[in-house]
Design an enzyme around this catalytic site. Sequence first.
Site, mmCIF file in Angstrom:
data_model
loop_
_atom_site.group_PDB
_atom_site.id
_atom_site.type_symbol
_atom_site.label_atom_id
_atom_site.label_comp_id
_atom_site.label_asym_id
_atom_site.label_seq_id
_atom_site.Cartn_x
_atom_site.Cartn_y
_atom_site.Cartn_z
ATOM 1 N N HIS A 16 7.789 1.301 -10.528
ATOM 2 C CA HIS A 16 6.584 0.927 -9.786
ATOM 3 C C HIS A 16 5.361 1.295 -10.603
ATOM 4 C CE1 HIS A 16 7.920 4.936 -8.526
ATOM 5 N NE2 HIS A 16 6.637 5.282 -8.421
ATOM 6 N N MET A 17 4.325 0.502 -10.432
ATOM 7 C CA MET A 17 3.028 0.800 -11.029
ATOM 8 C C MET A 17 2.052 1.111 -9.899
ATOM 9 S SD MET A 17 0.569 -1.583 -13.433
ATOM 10 C CE MET A 17 1.664 -1.491 -14.855
ATOM 11 N N ASN A 22 4.694 6.647 -13.333
ATOM 12 C CA ASN A 22 5.400 7.909 -13.492
ATOM 13 C C ASN A 22 6.857 7.622 -13.848
ATOM 14 O OD1 ASN A 22 3.106 9.424 -12.713
ATOM 15 N ND2 ASN A 22 3.560 9.040 -10.557
ATOM 16 N N VAL A 68 10.405 8.113 -6.826
ATOM 17 C CA VAL A 68 11.227 6.986 -6.363
ATOM 18 C C VAL A 68 11.807 6.267 -7.588
ATOM 19 C CG1 VAL A 68 11.247 4.832 -5.072
ATOM 20 C CG2 VAL A 68 9.786 6.728 -4.305
ATOM 21 N N ARG A 127 0.834 -1.209 0.000
ATOM 22 C CA ARG A 127 0.000 0.000 0.000
ATOM 23 C C ARG A 127 0.870 1.261 0.000
ATOM 24 N NH1 ARG A 127 -4.788 -2.044 0.004
ATOM 25 N NH2 ARG A 127 -5.110 -3.987 1.136
ATOM 26 N N ASP A 128 0.448 2.240 -0.800
ATOM 27 C CA ASP A 128 1.150 3.519 -0.821
ATOM 28 C C ASP A 128 1.000 4.186 0.550
ATOM 29 O OD1 ASP A 128 2.071 5.592 -3.356
ATOM 30 O OD2 ASP A 128 1.664 6.488 -1.382
HETATM 31 P P1 AMP Z 1 6.180 8.348 -7.873
HETATM 32 O O1 AMP Z 1 5.952 9.820 -7.956
HETATM 33 O O2 AMP Z 1 5.426 7.589 -8.919
HETATM 34 O O3 AMP Z 1 7.655 7.997 -7.823
HETATM 35 O O4 AMP Z 1 5.504 7.907 -6.503
HETATM 36 C C1 AMP Z 1 6.178 7.320 -5.433
HETATM 37 C C2 AMP Z 1 5.138 6.883 -4.446
HETATM 38 O O5 AMP Z 1 5.773 6.162 -3.416
HETATM 39 C C3 AMP Z 1 4.349 8.027 -3.778
HETATM 40 O O6 AMP Z 1 2.954 7.861 -4.049
HETATM 41 C C4 AMP Z 1 4.671 7.841 -2.291
HETATM 42 O O7 AMP Z 1 3.567 8.136 -1.458
HETATM 43 C C5 AMP Z 1 5.074 6.390 -2.228
HETATM 44 N N1 AMP Z 1 5.958 6.037 -1.133
HETATM 45 C C6 AMP Z 1 7.095 6.668 -0.767
HETATM 46 N N2 AMP Z 1 7.660 6.051 0.284
HETATM 47 C C7 AMP Z 1 6.870 4.988 0.572
HETATM 48 C C8 AMP Z 1 6.904 3.957 1.550
HETATM 49 N N3 AMP Z 1 7.889 3.876 2.460
HETATM 50 N N4 AMP Z 1 5.912 3.031 1.567
HETATM 51 C C9 AMP Z 1 4.904 3.109 0.671
HETATM 52 N N5 AMP Z 1 4.821 4.049 -0.277
HETATM 53 C C10 AMP Z 1 5.776 4.982 -0.310
#
Ligand code: AMP
Length: 120
Positions: free
Chosen positions: A105-106, A92, A101, A34-35
């Site tokens: 990831h999807m 993204n 990150v 989960r995000d």
């Molecule tokens: P992106 O902009 O697609 O790289 O999104 C990265 C996502 O990772 C964001 O929606 C964050 O809320 C999520 N995220 C960052 N750290 C964590 C974590 N430790 N556990 C779960 N989700 C995370």
Amino acid sequence: MDYAYDDQNIFARILRGEIPNDTVFENDHALAFRDIRPQAPVHVLVIPKGAYVSLDHFARDASAAELAGFMAAVAAVCAMEGVEAGFRAICNTREHGHQEVPHFHMHILGGKPTGPMLAV
Ligand code: AMP
């Protein structure tokens, strides 16, 4: 394209067990969790276990088993999370894609209407 991978990124640390996560599903090649900042009632991230920075990197270099394992995880998440009414899948990518990150990831977002595709 040089896909340099930073093994200190937060998802690499999750995969090594250094940071906890709320796991939804796991197989040999992928992890779904989960995000931490959910933007919909369902907001799950599916990541490969391999060191891939982005969708295009994964699509270019992943093995058939890794590709299949990742998609099997996507299917499992969709089946488990009750998104029969639909969902949005987002990958993204780099600067223009607003990727935070640098581990592929999807996002699977659902549980409510997710609005128009882009708000720029
Ligand atoms: P992106 O902009 O697609 O790289 O999104 C990265 C996502 O990772 C964001 O929606 C964050 O809320 C999520 N995220 C960052 N750290 C964590 C974590 N430790 N556990 C779960 N989700 C995370």
